[in-house]
Design a protein around this motif. Structure first.
Motif, PDB file in Angstrom:
ATOM      1  N   GLU A 395      47.221   6.393  35.342  1.00 32.97           N
ATOM      2  CA  GLU A 395      46.086   7.319  35.362  1.00 32.97           C
ATOM      3  C   GLU A 395      45.229   7.093  36.598  1.00 32.97           C
ATOM      4  N   THR A 396      44.965   5.814  36.926  1.00 29.04           N
ATOM      5  CA  THR A 396      44.208   5.498  38.140  1.00 29.04           C
ATOM      6  C   THR A 396      44.961   5.960  39.377  1.00 29.04           C
ATOM      7  N   THR A 397      46.265   5.761  39.378  1.00 28.98           N
ATOM      8  CA  THR A 397      47.093   6.191  40.504  1.00 28.98           C
ATOM      9  C   THR A 397      46.999   7.695  40.706  1.00 28.98           C
ATOM     10  N   LEU A 398      47.091   8.459  39.618  1.00 34.29           N
ATOM     11  CA  LEU A 398      47.047   9.914  39.721  1.00 34.29           C
ATOM     12  C   LEU A 398      45.700  10.394  40.230  1.00 34.29           C
ATOM     13  N   LYS A 399      44.610   9.778  39.801  1.00 34.23           N
ATOM     14  CA  LYS A 399      43.282  10.165  40.278  1.00 34.23           C
ATOM     15  C   LYS A 399      43.177   9.966  41.791  1.00 34.23           C
ATOM     16  N   ILE A 400      43.654   8.824  42.251  1.00 39.75           N
ATOM     17  CA  ILE A 400      43.592   8.539  43.688  1.00 39.75           C
ATOM     18  C   ILE A 400      44.471   9.505  44.462  1.00 39.75           C
ATOM     19  N   ALA A 401      45.675   9.735  43.963  1.00 40.81           N
ATOM     20  CA  ALA A 401      46.614  10.623  44.659  1.00 40.81           C
ATOM     21  C   ALA A 401      46.072  12.047  44.732  1.00 40.81           C
ATOM     22  N   GLN A 488      61.299   8.685  34.735  1.00 39.90           N
ATOM     23  CA  GLN A 488      61.657   9.436  33.534  1.00 39.90           C
ATOM     24  C   GLN A 488      61.077  10.845  33.553  1.00 39.90           C
ATOM     25  N   GLN A 489      59.912  11.002  34.157  1.00 43.55           N
ATOM     26  CA  GLN A 489      59.281  12.317  34.201  1.00 43.55           C
ATOM     27  C   GLN A 489      59.782  13.164  35.366  1.00 43.55           C
ATOM     28  N   PHE A 490      60.293  12.520  36.404  1.00 39.82           N
ATOM     29  CA  PHE A 490      60.822  13.243  37.573  1.00 39.82           C
ATOM     30  C   PHE A 490      62.202  12.686  37.914  1.00 39.82           C
ATOM     31  N   PRO A 491      63.202  12.961  37.086  1.00 42.15           N
ATOM     32  CA  PRO A 491      64.518  12.329  37.250  1.00 42.15           C
ATOM     33  C   PRO A 491      65.280  12.734  38.502  1.00 42.15           C
ATOM     34  N   SER A 492      64.889  13.836  39.141  1.00 40.79           N
ATOM     35  CA  SER A 492      65.620  14.260  40.337  1.00 40.79           C
ATOM     36  C   SER A 492      64.862  13.978  41.628  1.00 40.79           C
ATOM     37  N   SER A 493      63.745  13.271  41.537  1.00 43.20           N
ATOM     38  CA  SER A 493      62.907  13.042  42.717  1.00 43.20           C
ATOM     39  C   SER A 493      63.134  11.692  43.366  1.00 43.20           C
ATOM     40  N   PHE A 494      63.981  10.862  42.775  1.00 40.53           N
ATOM     41  CA  PHE A 494      64.200   9.522  43.297  1.00 40.53           C
ATOM     42  C   PHE A 494      65.664   9.330  43.660  1.00 40.53           C
ATOM     43  N   ALA A 595      57.243  22.485  52.773  1.00 35.28           N
ATOM     44  CA  ALA A 595      56.031  22.142  52.030  1.00 35.28           C
ATOM     45  C   ALA A 595      54.822  22.691  52.756  1.00 35.28           C
ATOM     46  N   GLU A 596      53.959  23.387  52.003  1.00 36.53           N
ATOM     47  CA  GLU A 596      52.782  23.983  52.619  1.00 36.53           C
ATOM     48  C   GLU A 596      51.753  22.925  52.998  1.00 36.53           C
ATOM     49  N   ASP A 597      51.587  21.931  52.160  1.00 34.56           N
ATOM     50  CA  ASP A 597      50.634  20.872  52.462  1.00 34.56           C
ATOM     51  C   ASP A 597      51.002  19.639  51.648  1.00 34.56           C
ATOM     52  N   ARG A 598      50.200  18.582  51.827  1.00 30.49           N
ATOM     53  CA  ARG A 598      50.467  17.324  51.146  1.00 30.49           C
ATOM     54  C   ARG A 598      50.406  17.472  49.635  1.00 30.49           C
ATOM     55  N   GLU A 599      49.582  18.373  49.143  1.00 30.09           N
ATOM     56  CA  GLU A 599      49.432  18.545  47.705  1.00 30.09           C
ATOM     57  C   GLU A 599      50.729  18.991  47.058  1.00 30.09           C
ATOM     58  N   SER A 600      51.535  19.781  47.751  1.00 34.88           N
ATOM     59  CA  SER A 600      52.781  20.271  47.176  1.00 34.88           C
ATOM     60  C   SER A 600      53.799  19.162  46.992  1.00 34.88           C
ATOM     61  N   GLU A 601      53.627  18.025  47.691  1.00 32.89           N
ATOM     62  CA  GLU A 601      54.550  16.907  47.563  1.00 32.89           C
ATOM     63  C   GLU A 601      54.123  15.924  46.486  1.00 32.89           C
ATOM     64  N   LEU A 602      52.949  16.122  45.903  1.00 36.39           N
ATOM     65  CA  LEU A 602      52.432  15.232  44.880  1.00 36.39           C
ATOM     66  C   LEU A 602      53.227  15.365  43.582  1.00 36.39           C
ATOM     67  N   LEU A 603      53.618  14.240  43.011  1.00 42.07           N
ATOM     68  CA  LEU A 603      54.244  14.226  41.687  1.00 42.07           C
ATOM     69  C   LEU A 603      53.130  14.124  40.649  1.00 42.07           C
ATOM     70  N   GLU A 604      52.830  15.225  40.001  1.00 42.43           N
ATOM     71  CA  GLU A 604      51.727  15.252  39.029  1.00 42.43           C
ATOM     72  C   GLU A 604      52.256  14.829  37.662  1.00 42.43           C
ATOM     73  N   LEU A 605      52.298  13.545  37.472  1.00 43.79           N
ATOM     74  CA  LEU A 605      52.826  12.995  36.227  1.00 43.79           C
ATOM     75  C   LEU A 605      51.801  13.103  35.106  1.00 43.79           C
ATOM     76  N   ASP A 606      52.261  12.873  33.898  1.00 43.03           N
ATOM     77  CA  ASP A 606      51.384  12.797  32.736  1.00 43.03           C
ATOM     78  C   ASP A 606      51.234  11.329  32.369  1.00 43.03           C
ATOM     79  N   PRO A 607      50.058  10.721  32.620  1.00 47.18           N
ATOM     80  CA  PRO A 607      49.914   9.280  32.411  1.00 47.18           C
ATOM     81  C   PRO A 607      49.468   8.889  31.003  1.00 47.18           C
ATOM     82  N   SER A 608      49.458   9.817  30.075  1.00 44.05           N
ATOM     83  CA  SER A 608      48.963   9.519  28.741  1.00 44.05           C
ATOM     84  C   SER A 608      49.859   8.500  28.034  1.00 44.05           C
TER      85      SER A 608
END
Length: 731
Positions: A395-401, A488-494, A595-608
């Motif tokens: 959750e902290t990681t996602l806020k910073i990113a 696990q949330q982004f299985p094709s991104s790694f 990619a239009e900008d850096r935001e489009s490369e962000l992996l918006e995970l669910d940290p719950s």
């Protein structure tokens, strides 16, 4: 690897075996169990037998002329260059995992300066798919030993190197840092020799000085070419300059004020600071920070927003002076955000306390304990707070990113020590924002930069030299678990798989490599100057020293979709799967889509917390009762390998300069992948067969009874032979 056996001329060797039950019974020489006719030294005790048993073995050597002679066959482990046997003892019994000390195998137990090795003449089936070239299946590196227990009447007593071993030494439990448990019986061994062997294990598994670790004796493989010959160590100015150029950060520079570590012992001699400040500014402000760790640049973008790490400040009133210095490297009107990890993330002690409880769940003492905790399994996981700590970090990681990607803010992550959770959060932020760090090579560069070069205290946190318990904490494992959760949330991104992450955690506990042996680069440099002379220690990133190319296939994610920052051309990260028909390892990185900008490369995970899962491959792989035969996610992974093979083969056909061929008369290489049942008439698994379980490509510590495994009704027992991508197409 083959055993090294003492040569006995042209003698024909046969074996006889006797077994006995009950540790506390008087040894009167009478047999209490039957020899298994199909397996000379393999024992099984039915439910009517006594609670415990052990074994001794006699080896009969038959002469070629018809005579016979009793002679002990001397067994030795396979030794690495520089490895020597310190103590070895015969007639030791190794109990099967989760067998309640009722079944096991007889052999010799040897302690070397590198590992504890159990050697047996038994050729029992091995279901282990991923084989480490440095360790056999019944070997455990001494640095991997977490604790040693003497078992007396079913009770365990923890032993240390400073203790005198009292009482009869009949059974010992070896608990490993990778959550394995080995149980040995010494009933038919000399008590004096048994105590000597145990004292040897205790001494060598917890040495008092770093030069006593095996890495300083490991003299082999010096001619082996590194898998990554140009790997960055981030201890030299060139490495940081290359990373600054890759990220496009022009307002920062490499500072050499820490030459000879005269400012900070835990930072490398070269690190990155704002270009506008002078060396004297670093000298003046460093004493204000805990550990004299001046704020250091970790990552940034061409837009000017950066990620900076800093330790706590003694005088909070002067913290603003340090922040103003950092702002000199940030273009206006970009804002600067400060995240205090001491408030947002778990502490080092909390992580360790939670992990100890996690070990209790993932290391049941016996089958009875396993089934007893099965009914409260989920509530037990909830109570240890491991998932909560993973969630808090993510959750902290996602806020910073998000702050860096959406708002274009620069961020300072602050931690009092600046060497633990700051490593975790900084690394995770870069993984979410930069696709380069989702490749295997990029990930290794990330670990080298954020953890090794910037001074995570591996030696203390992993307890490699018998440090105080209060210093130990698996912070690096917490990071790897966080990466696994993202995977696990982004299985094709790694580009890499969970098997790669698991092997990285295992490599941390192998004392052949220097990568994770030190608390900082200063300690490494001192060790080199004192003990290594002109010879360099081995790097953990040389995976070819541990695995074959076939095994390293399991490091490669077949679902990986390659993406990279536009406008940057650098060599494709080395990976086995890229060495096939497409030869993509020699092609530059290219964008899958613009990619239009850096935001489009962000992996918006669910940290719950509800999305956190138990990393079963890492934590449960050694428990036979926890495995699902022929089911679970490994079969999905294997099928993805088949599809990936087909794509590579078809693309090779399309790019072939030859005349088009009728595909109806050809088949791709993946058609050679064999999936066939290996079951007997009773529905059980056949002997001597390799099967897929939920721990694939690992298998629990053998030998074991497959009939007691969990089963999925619709699953079959599969024998899988995955064809490499460099296989030629069949006509």
């Amino acid at each position: 690897m083959p055993l090294q056996k003492k040569k006995i001329g042209c003698y024909k060797v046969s074996r006889t075996f006797k077994s006995y039950v009950d540790f506390d019974a008087v040894d009167d020489g009478h047999d209490a169990g039957k020899t298994n006719a199909s397996n000379g030294s393999r024992l099984g005790i039915d439910d009517s037998s006594k609670e415990n048993f052990t074994s001794g073995s006699n080896l009969t050597v038959d002469l070629t002329n018809g005579g016979s002679k009793e002679e002990n066959l001397f067994l030795q482990p396979k030794l690495l260059p520089g490895e020597v046997v310190v103590k070895c003892m015969n007639n030791v019994m190794k109990f099967d995992n989760m067998s309640d000390n009722k079944t096991g195998i007889s052999g010799a137990l040897c302690c070397t300066n590198f590992k504890l090795s159990f050697i047996t003449l038994d050729d029992y089936p091995s279901n282990l798919r991923l084989r480490n070239l440095l360790l056999q299946e019944n070997d455990v590196c001494l640095m991997n030993i977490d604790s040693v227990y003497q078992v007396i009447n079913g009770r365990r007593k923890k032993l240390t190197s400073s203790m005198n071993i009292s009482g009869d030494l009949k059974a010992v439990e070896i608990h490993c840092k990778d959550l394995r448990i080995y149980t040995f019986s010494f009933k038919f061994c000399s008590q004096c020799d048994s105590k000597d062997l145990l004292n040897t294990i205790l001494y060598h598994s917890s040495p008092g000085q770093v030069q006593l670790l095996f890495a300083f004796d490991y003299v082999g493989f010096q001619a082996v070419k590194s898998v990554h010959p140009s790997s960055w160590t981030f201890t030299m100015i060139q490495d940081w300059e290359t990373e600054l150029k890759r990220c496009g950060c022009t307002s920062w520079r490499v500072c050499l004020s820490n030459e000879n570590f005269n400012i900070c012992e835990s930072l490398p001699e070269a690190f990155v600071v704002p270009a506008a400040i002078l060396g004297k500014d670093v000298n003046n402000l460093a004493p204000l920070c805990n550990g004299r760790r001046f704020p250091t640049w970790s990552w940034g973008t061409s837009d000017g927003n950066v990620l900076v790490r800093m330790s706590g400040v003694f005088d909070i009133e002067r913290q603003s002076q340090i922040l103003e210095t950092i702002k000199k490297g940030i273009p206006q009107p970009s804002s600067l955000q400060l995240f205090s990890l001491d408030d947002l993330c778990p502490s080092v002690r909390e992580i360790n306390y939670s992990y100890i409880k996690l070990q209790g769940i993932c290391k049941p003492e016996n089958a009875h304990s396993y089934w007893k905790q099965e009914s409260t399994y989920l509530s037990s996981l909830e109570s240890i707070h491991w998932f909560h700590y993973l969630s808090a970090c993510l959750e902290t990681t996602l806020k910073i990113a998000k702050s860096m990607a959406s708002k274009k803010d620069s961020v300072i992550i602050k931690e009092w020590e600046g060497r633990d959770l700051s490593c975790v959060i900084s690394s995770l932020v870069q993984i979410l924002l930069d696709p380069f760090f989702r490749t295997q090579y990029g990930f290794e560069c990330l670990v080298q930069k954020e953890w090794v070069a910037l001074g995570h205290p591996f030696q203390e946190r992993l307890g490699q030299l018998g440090v105080e318990e209060g210093c130990k904490s698996p912070v690096f494992l917490l990071f790897l678990d966080c990466v696994w959760q993202i995977l696990q949330q982004f299985p094709s991104s790694f580009e890499f798989t969970e098997t790669y992450l698991t092997n990285l955690w295992d490599t941390v506990h192998i004392s052949c490599f220097d990568t994770f042996l030190f608390n900082c680069h200063r300690e490494r440099a001192n060790a080199y100057s004192k003990f290594c002379e002109l010879r360099r220690l081995q790097s953990a990133w040389d995976w070819s020293l541990q695995f074959t190319k076939q095994d390293m296939i399991f490091f490669k994610n077949p679902l990986y979709i390659l993406t990279a920052q536009e406008g940057i051309s650098h060599s494709r990260p080395w990976s086995l799967a890229c060495d096939g028909p497409l030869k993509s390892h020699i092609r530059p990185l290219t964008l899958a889509k613009k990619a239009e900008d850096r935001e489009s490369e962000l992996l918006e995970l669910d940290p719950s917390v509800m999305n956190m899962q138990l990393w079963r491959q890492c934590y449960l792989r050694w428990i036979p009762l926890a495995q699902v035969v022929g089911g679970d996610l490994p079969l999905v992974y294997l099928q993805n390998l088949v599809i990936w093979d087909e794509i590579c083969a078809l693309q090779k056909l399309l790019e072939s300069p030859q005349e088009p061929v009728n595909l109806r008369h050809r088949r791709v290489a993946s058609d050679n992948t064999l999936y066939r049942s290996e079951v007997d008439s009773s529905g059980g698994v056949k002997n001597n067969t390799r099967i897929v379980t939920s721990s694939f490509p690992y298998s629990p510590i053998g030998p074991f009874d497959w009939g007691h495994f969990h089963r999925v009704p619709s699953s079959s027992y599969l024998h899988v032979d995955v064809v490499g991508v460099d296989e030629e197409l069949d006509e």
